[in-house]
Design a protein around this motif. Structure first.
Motif, PDB file in Angstrom:
ATOM      1  N   THR A  68       5.101  22.989  36.035  1.00  9.75           N
ATOM      2  CA  THR A  68       4.371  24.229  36.282  1.00  9.75           C
ATOM      3  C   THR A  68       4.735  24.883  37.610  1.00  9.75           C
ATOM      4  OG1 THR A  68       2.523  22.988  37.233  1.00  9.75           O
ATOM      5  CG2 THR A  68       2.409  23.504  34.870  1.00  9.75           C
ATOM      6  N   GLY A  69       5.467  24.165  38.464  1.00 14.08           N
ATOM      7  CA  GLY A  69       5.842  24.729  39.758  1.00 14.08           C
ATOM      8  C   GLY A  69       7.006  23.972  40.368  1.00 14.08           C
ATOM      9  N   LEU A  70       7.665  24.623  41.306  1.00 13.04           N
ATOM     10  CA  LEU A  70       8.815  24.041  41.993  1.00 13.04           C
ATOM     11  C   LEU A  70       8.475  23.786  43.451  1.00 13.04           C
ATOM     12  CD1 LEU A  70      11.554  26.501  40.671  1.00 13.04           C
ATOM     13  CD2 LEU A  70      10.856  24.315  39.665  1.00 13.04           C
ATOM     14  N   VAL A  71       8.847  22.616  43.948  1.00 16.78           N
ATOM     15  CA  VAL A  71       8.725  22.308  45.371  1.00 16.78           C
ATOM     16  C   VAL A  71      10.107  22.566  45.960  1.00 16.78           C
ATOM     17  CG1 VAL A  71       8.225  20.536  47.088  1.00 16.78           C
ATOM     18  CG2 VAL A  71       6.982  20.550  44.915  1.00 16.78           C
ATOM     19  N   GLN A 111       6.006  20.295  40.380  1.00 13.57           N
ATOM     20  CA  GLN A 111       4.585  20.120  40.100  1.00 13.57           C
ATOM     21  C   GLN A 111       4.447  20.071  38.584  1.00 13.57           C
ATOM     22  OE1 GLN A 111       1.858  23.414  40.794  1.00 13.57           O
ATOM     23  NE2 GLN A 111       0.350  21.955  41.527  1.00 13.57           N
ATOM     24  N   LEU A 112       3.664  19.108  38.090  1.00 12.76           N
ATOM     25  CA  LEU A 112       3.471  18.951  36.655  1.00 12.76           C
ATOM     26  C   LEU A 112       2.120  19.519  36.224  1.00 12.76           C
ATOM     27  CD1 LEU A 112       4.887  15.354  36.219  1.00 12.76           C
ATOM     28  CD2 LEU A 112       6.065  17.544  35.970  1.00 12.76           C
ATOM     29  N   GLY A 138      10.848  10.524  28.562  1.00  9.23           N
ATOM     30  CA  GLY A 138      10.048  11.318  27.640  1.00  9.23           C
ATOM     31  C   GLY A 138       8.754  11.842  28.221  1.00  9.23           C
ATOM     32  N   GLY A 139       8.609  11.782  29.537  1.00  9.45           N
ATOM     33  CA  GLY A 139       7.369  12.195  30.172  1.00  9.45           C
ATOM     34  C   GLY A 139       7.278  13.662  30.548  1.00  9.45           C
ATOM     35  N   VAL A 140       8.356  14.421  30.320  1.00 10.83           N
ATOM     36  CA  VAL A 140       8.356  15.853  30.659  1.00 10.83           C
ATOM     37  C   VAL A 140       8.928  16.616  29.467  1.00 10.83           C
ATOM     38  CG1 VAL A 140       9.147  17.623  32.282  1.00 10.83           C
ATOM     39  CG2 VAL A 140       8.746  15.294  33.101  1.00 10.83           C
ATOM     40  N   MET A 141       8.198  17.629  29.016  1.00 10.30           N
ATOM     41  CA  MET A 141       8.676  18.394  27.854  1.00 10.30           C
ATOM     42  C   MET A 141       9.407  19.664  28.279  1.00 10.30           C
ATOM     43  SD  MET A 141       5.164  20.091  26.341  1.00 10.30           S
ATOM     44  CE  MET A 141       4.368  18.535  26.061  1.00 10.30           C
ATOM     45  N   GLY A 142      10.323  20.088  27.425  1.00 10.45           N
ATOM     46  CA  GLY A 142      11.002  21.364  27.609  1.00 10.45           C
ATOM     47  C   GLY A 142      12.184  21.345  28.558  1.00 10.45           C
ATOM     48  N   LEU A 147      12.795  27.258  34.207  1.00 11.36           N
ATOM     49  CA  LEU A 147      12.316  26.685  35.468  1.00 11.36           C
ATOM     50  C   LEU A 147      12.458  27.678  36.616  1.00 11.36           C
ATOM     51  CD1 LEU A 147      13.630  23.017  35.274  1.00 11.36           C
ATOM     52  CD2 LEU A 147      11.364  23.880  34.721  1.00 11.36           C
ATOM     53  N   SER A 148      13.494  28.493  36.578  1.00 10.91           N
ATOM     54  CA  SER A 148      13.728  29.438  37.682  1.00 10.91           C
ATOM     55  C   SER A 148      12.646  30.501  37.792  1.00 10.91           C
ATOM     56  CB  SER A 148      15.098  30.093  37.534  1.00 10.91           C
ATOM     57  OG  SER A 148      15.152  30.829  36.332  1.00 10.91           O
ATOM     58  N   THR A 149      11.838  30.684  36.762  1.00 10.36           N
ATOM     59  CA  THR A 149      10.773  31.694  36.806  1.00 10.36           C
ATOM     60  C   THR A 149       9.457  31.107  37.312  1.00 10.36           C
ATOM     61  OG1 THR A 149      10.062  31.325  34.524  1.00 10.36           O
ATOM     62  CG2 THR A 149      11.799  32.962  34.879  1.00 10.36           C
ATOM     63  N   LEU A 150       9.410  29.789  37.534  1.00  8.58           N
ATOM     64  CA  LEU A 150       8.166  29.155  37.971  1.00  8.58           C
ATOM     65  C   LEU A 150       7.896  29.420  39.452  1.00  8.58           C
ATOM     66  CD1 LEU A 150       8.508  25.711  36.174  1.00  8.58           C
ATOM     67  CD2 LEU A 150       7.094  27.674  35.503  1.00  8.58           C
ATOM     68  N   PRO A 151       6.622  29.408  39.826  1.00  2.93           N
ATOM     69  CA  PRO A 151       6.281  29.647  41.228  1.00  2.93           C
ATOM     70  C   PRO A 151       6.659  28.459  42.116  1.00  2.93           C
ATOM     71  CG  PRO A 151       4.314  29.059  39.997  1.00  2.93           C
ATOM     72  CD  PRO A 151       5.438  29.188  38.985  1.00  2.93           C
ATOM     73  N   THR A 152       6.879  28.754  43.377  1.00  3.79           N
ATOM     74  CA  THR A 152       7.100  27.702  44.370  1.00  3.79           C
ATOM     75  C   THR A 152       5.732  27.217  44.819  1.00  3.79           C
ATOM     76  OG1 THR A 152       9.154  28.699  45.092  1.00  3.79           O
ATOM     77  CG2 THR A 152       8.089  27.196  46.637  1.00  3.79           C
ATOM     78  N   VAL A 153       5.552  25.907  44.872  1.00  2.00           N
ATOM     79  CA  VAL A 153       4.296  25.304  45.317  1.00  2.00           C
ATOM     80  C   VAL A 153       4.565  24.503  46.576  1.00  2.00           C
ATOM     81  CG1 VAL A 153       3.317  25.238  43.002  1.00  2.00           C
ATOM     82  CG2 VAL A 153       4.589  23.280  43.839  1.00  2.00           C
ATOM     83  N   HIS A 154       3.520  24.204  47.311  1.00  5.02           N
ATOM     84  CA  HIS A 154       3.689  23.454  48.561  1.00  5.02           C
ATOM     85  C   HIS A 154       3.086  22.084  48.464  1.00  5.02           C
ATOM     86  CE1 HIS A 154       5.130  27.064  50.458  1.00  5.02           C
ATOM     87  NE2 HIS A 154       4.136  27.696  49.873  1.00  5.02           N
TER      88      HIS A 154
END
Length: 98
Positions: A31-34, A44-45, A63-67, A91-98
């Motif tokens: 759901t997010g990129l660090v 971020q999952l 198998g713990g991450v889909m897509g 993934l490139s469209t996901l928000p950056t998280v801290h």
């Protein structure tokens, strides 16, 4: 036409991804990129956990991450969205998280 597109996307995925793991029934979504200095260092999952890039690649392989699939550039492995014809879930469209 849709079957044709799915076949083309599947072929593209095999050509650009080293591995496409089969997600388990309880697999999470990214759901997010660090990022650090513009480079992805973790993810971020969907359960709000944050994993290092390496740990998330290992989880995806199990198998713990889909897509996503595992790809490489030089000696560096990374996760890449499985092509599905939509840019909205890359993934490139996901928000950056801290």
């Amino acid at each position: 036409m849709n079957n044709e597109k799915i076949r083309m996307d599947s072929t593209l995925a095999r050509n650009t991804l080293d591995e496409i793991p089969t997600p388990s029934s309880d697999a999470k979504r990214i759901t997010g990129l660090v990022k650090h200095s513009g480079r992805v260092t973790g993810y971020q999952l969907s359960d709000n956990s944050i994993l290092s890039k390496e740990d998330c690649i290992d989880l995806a392989r199990r198998g713990g991450v889909m897509g996503v699939g595992v790809a490489h550039r030089g000696n560096t492995e990374y996760l890449k969205s499985i092509p599905d014809g939509s840019d909205n879930n890359n993934l490139s469209t996901l928000p950056t998280v801290h």
